[in-house]
Design a protein around this motif. Structure first.
Motif: not given
Length: 381
Positions: A41-42, A93-94, A100-101, A124-126
């Motif tokens: 995943l980019n 944003h990232t 989401r991904m 994101a993982l948190r």
């Protein structure tokens, strides 16, 4: 209940090394563990045009063409306040995009191959509950930018004790969080060729069995100064085959295509982005490269003498030093002197054999299965 393991590997298109390492992990993991799937995943959303332009296009321009700009960028990036500022700009944003991904992919494990993505991935993982194991594979083997170790409480796989020392002693990462593992090399480069296989490979590419071959390659972005180096080969009227892998450098490819037409007596073969790099490395007798970690290790493990014509300020310095200190390569910037060294190597079989002997005793660990075993078994010791 049976749950298939799903690894999501994060990368950016800054050079070819990050994605190529992720591809190797995918290949070896899915081969060794049939119940595992690996998705690349980019890490920056394709709609985030500014961030992609900054990290991908600007990287190519700065590292290949505007060295002063890259040096300034690199040195600023080593500063903690600059790392905080960049993360503050790209993370909102990232992190949302990665959350989401990762959720959409139903990931059971996440692996980062780029330091710029790590803080956003941690966020994101948190937000997803913090139950998905997260590992960073540091693709710079020796001189590692401190930005790799911005986060302290995650697991890092590094390729050398020198890299571990930077993490622990300079960046205060707990020693238990940094694991030294072998370099991620494609199994295609690890399979030695017997003479009959090499002859078949040369026949496949139309190269006579007794003709010497030099390879010019610089990873995904191409080799800086490749055109000037080739010009010196032409002036010398060399009789060996010249393979040039231009990668994404379309401008160099066009110039070299025209050069090949203008000088048909020179066996010049320009290529763009190719999927058979292992074959080019195996058929060559020596290589002229930029000191990217993937390209350098692929050439060295294939036991080919190497001339390093350039390296990216800071992060690729250690790669160049590794080849030079082990006397299996040279660092030469001047195109004419590069031509002289290649001609000396390919014109003297005893000289070429003496360098190959040193390559045979090079201290390189190639047990790539160790990395996939640790990730799959979640054994971070």
């Amino acid at each position: 209940m049976y749950i298939m393991r799903k690894f999501v590997c994060l990368y950016l298109n800054t050079g070819g090394g990050h994605r190529s390492s992720a591809n190797v992990l995918k290949q070896v993991m899915e081969q060794n563990y049939p119940d595992a799937r690996v998705e690349l995943l980019n890490g920056i959303d394709s709609k985030n045009h500014l961030a992609r332009f900054f990290f991908e296009k600007c990287y190519q321009l700065a590292s290949n063409y505007v060295r002063g700009a890259w040096c300034l960028t690199y040195d600023l990036g080593m500063l903690k306040w600059m790392q905080r500022f960049i993360n503050m700009v790209i993370s909102p944003h990232t992190a949302w995009y990665l959350k989401r991904m990762i959720k959409k992919s139903q990931a059971t494990d996440v692996v980062s191959f780029h330091f710029a993505l790590t803080p956003s991935a941690v966020t994101a993982l948190r937000r997803l509950g913090g139950n998905i194991p997260f590992t960073v594979i540091v693709t710079d083997p020796f001189t590692v930018p401190t930005a790799w170790f911005y986060e302290k409480d995650i697991k890092y796989f590094v390729f050398s004790q020198r890299a571990k020392d930077i993490a622990v002693k300079q960046c205060s990462v707990p020693e238990k969080n940094v694991i030294v593992v072998p370099f991620l090399l494609s199994p295609k480069f690890l399979t030695p060729l017997v003479k009959s296989d090499l002859l078949a490979l040369r026949k496949k590419h139309g190269i006579p069995a007794d003709k010497k071959v030099v390879l010019l390659a610089g990873g995904g972005e191409g080799l800086p100064n490749a055109v000037r180096i080739v010009q010196h080969f032409i002036r010398r009227k060399v009789t060996f085959t010249i393979l040039v892998v231009c990668g994404k450098d379309a401008a160099a490819k066009k110039v070299l295509d025209l050069t090949a037409q203008l000088y048909p007596s020179i066996d010049l073969r320009p290529m763009g982005f190719i999927s058979y790099m292992d074959e080019m490395v195996k058929v060559c007798d020596c290589a002229v490269i930029k000191a990217g970690p993937a390209t350098l290790m692929e050439v060295l493990v294939s036991k080919k003498p190497v001339i390093i014509s350039s390296y990216i300020h800071g992060q690729e310095l250690g790669n160049m030093q590794f080849a030079v200190r082990n006397k299996v390569g040279w660092f030469i910037r001047n195109p004419k002197e590069i031509c002289d060294r290649v001609c000396s190597l390919l014109g003297d079989d005893s000289y070429l054999d003496s360098v190959r002997d040193k390559l045979g005793s090079l201290p390189l660990s190639t047990e790539v299965n160790l990395i996939t075993d640790k990730l799959y078994q979640r054994n971070f010791t």
